[in-house]
Design a protein around this motif. Structure first.
Motif, mmCIF file in Angstrom:
data_model
loop_
_atom_site.group_PDB
_atom_site.id
_atom_site.type_symbol
_atom_site.label_atom_id
_atom_site.label_comp_id
_atom_site.label_asym_id
_atom_site.label_seq_id
_atom_site.Cartn_x
_atom_site.Cartn_y
_atom_site.Cartn_z
ATOM 1 N N GLY A 1 -5.817 -12.379 2.459
ATOM 2 C CA GLY A 1 -4.937 -11.282 2.382
ATOM 3 C C GLY A 1 -3.488 -12.161 1.587
ATOM 4 N N LEU A 2 -4.153 -13.606 2.002
ATOM 5 C CA LEU A 2 -3.146 -14.697 1.310
ATOM 6 C C LEU A 2 -3.748 -14.751 -0.570
ATOM 7 C CD1 LEU A 2 -2.883 -16.565 4.456
ATOM 8 C CD2 LEU A 2 -0.931 -15.629 2.863
ATOM 9 N N GLY A 3 -4.173 -14.127 -0.901
ATOM 10 C CA GLY A 3 -4.354 -15.198 -2.503
ATOM 11 C C GLY A 3 -6.593 -14.783 -2.670
ATOM 12 N N VAL A 4 -6.822 -15.629 -1.464
ATOM 13 C CA VAL A 4 -8.250 -16.112 -1.782
ATOM 14 C C VAL A 4 -9.179 -14.625 -2.552
ATOM 15 C CG1 VAL A 4 -10.249 -17.148 -0.730
ATOM 16 C CG2 VAL A 4 -7.826 -18.031 -0.636
ATOM 17 N N ARG A 5 -9.595 -15.658 -3.366
ATOM 18 C CA ARG A 5 -10.295 -14.419 -4.225
ATOM 19 C C ARG A 5 -12.450 -15.341 -4.311
ATOM 20 N NH1 ARG A 5 -6.908 -11.726 -2.672
ATOM 21 N NH2 ARG A 5 -6.133 -10.366 -3.630
#
Ligand code: SAM
Length: 415
Positions: A120-124
């Motif tokens: 949800g914070l941008g980790v892929r």
């Protein structure tokens, strides 16, 4: 060794004591030869606070150096069955070493929950590591849970694992079935004697090679062109130990389609007795490879990629993907902190923002004290926004000796 002070000569770079016995210079009569870090960094945690102000909108999370958060490395165990002297030297990690008790470890459900918040914070990208991650019981269950996570726009994550390969032959199929896409296998030499000496538990190289073959047979690391470029082999190069393995390793993997990468020996932790003299700069690795293989420089495949890529060239001097590629990870001679988009979750739930950090943020405390997902997200986001570390870029400015920054061990924080 819970947070206490104990003797360490090698770790502190100090001279050996002058009190010696005539029969064995350097040894003090009646004292254990065991070398222990002065301070056990695992027990130093920073409290995490839940901020009251909201975070900026999705995708805007940046740290003080404008770095986004994209990659989460998750350590699932602090145990390993190898004793590579650059990572878990036998003198420290011996039969008396106290590993984290099981109750301290994050459960699979806790890890998955944290990973979801990070997404949800941008980790892929998620990478499982350790210690040796395949030593964690039922790891496939965790992989299944992580493989089911989706980005906010419904895409699967890039899910991978770093292993020493010792258990891969047995586990590759189950890992793939559980949803793992690719693996990175650490292998420091192709000569059996060199490899046995480096892992320091007399583990034969043939077993790791069988593990790599099993990974390939299971389809781990297969790319869109039907090659195994995402099956990566990592070799740490120590000038005094395995420099002579660079060319034989390249010959072995050349044409396999797999990606072989050479890592500069790093000053992680405090127990490996690191010296700059042992670092072989990546530029020298490339020069050596070019004596036998024509290479062409390749573009990075993703922003924040740690390796510089080189492709094996054909007779026309162009990269031939069928021959594969090599990479160099130059964390010492060409530090890449400015591109670092990684966070690390230790085995018992501490959040580290740098491989060379001395302290982690106690995420487990929030997790086990009823923080909601939104609160976790806000707390992690705040820690990331405050991040300004760039240890490797400042390495030359750190004073060696007792005043040097304390660093956690790599086996604990994960590679
Ligand atoms: N046990 C797994 C493995 O062997 O890949 C995962 C953990 S291990 C700590 C992750 C990676 O860190 C390995 O490739 C290892 O060789 C590398 N590593 C450990 N200590 C290092 C050091 N001092 N410098 C460079 N790489 C290191």
């Amino acid at each position: 060794m819970d947070g206490g002070l104990s003797l360490s000569q090698r770790c502190e770079g100090a001279k050996p004591p002058s009190l010696t016995t005539p029969s064995d210079p350097g040894k003090i009569e009646g004292m254990s030869e065991r070398i222990i870090p002065l301070l056990d960094q695992r027990h130093q945690g920073l409290a995490m606070k839940i901020p009251t102000a909201p975070l900026p909108g999705e995708g805007l999370l940046r740290d003080q150096l404008h770095r986004p958060l994209r990659d989460l490395r998750i350590s699932v165990t602090d145990r390993c069955n190898f004793r590579c002297n650059y990572c878990m030297p036998k003198e420290v990690f011996d039969s008396q070493y106290t590993y984290l008790p099981h109750g301290d470890l994050l459960s699979f459900e806790e890890i998955t929950r944290v990973a979801r918040v990070f997404v949800g914070l941008g980790v892929r990208k998620l990478r499982l590591t350790g210690g040796e991650p395949l030593l964690r019981k039922n790891l496939e269950v965790l992989i299944g849970q992580l493989a089911a996570l989706r980005t906010p726009d419904g895409q699967p994550l890039d899910l991978t694992l770093t292993t020493n390969g010792s258990l891969l032959k047995r586990k590759a199929q189950d890992l793939r079935r559980a949803g793992l896409q690719r693996v990175t296998v650490s292998l420091d030499g192709i000569d059996d004697a060199v490899f046995r000496a480096m892992n320091d538990v007399d583990f034969p190289v043939s077993d790791v090679l069988e593990g790599i073959a099993a990974a390939r047979d299971a389809g781990l690391g297969l790319d869109a062109h039907g090659r195994f470029s995402h099956l990566k082999i990592n070799m740490v190069v120590k000038r005094t130990t395995n420099l002579d393995q660079i060319l034989p390793m390249a010959r072995h993997f050349h044409g396999s389609g797999m990606t072989l990468r050479f890592i500069e020996y790093m000053d992680v932790g405090t127990t490996n007795g690191w010296r700059m003299d042992d670092v072989l700069p990546s530029a020298e690795v490339i020069r050596l490879l070019q004596t036998e293989f024509p290479l062409v420089a390749l573009e990075p495949s993703a922003p924040g990629e740690t390796a510089q890529r080189w492709g094996y060239a054909n007779a026309l001097g162009r990269h031939d993907p069928a021959l594969g590629e090599v990479g160099v990870i130059s964390s010492v001679t060409q530090a890449f902190c400015h591109d670092c988009n990684r966070a690390r979750l230790s085995t018992e739930g501490k959040l580290y923002l740098c491989l060379f950090a001395g302290q982690g943020h106690d995420l487990r405390d929030l997790l086990r004290n009823q923080a909601t997902d939104e609160q976790l997200k806000a707390a992690i986001g705040q820690v990331w926004q405050q991040r300004d570390d760039r240890y490797s870029e400042l390495r030359g400015r750190h004073t060696p000796g007792p005043a040097a920054p304390r660093r956690v061990e790599m086996s604990y924080i994960g590679g």
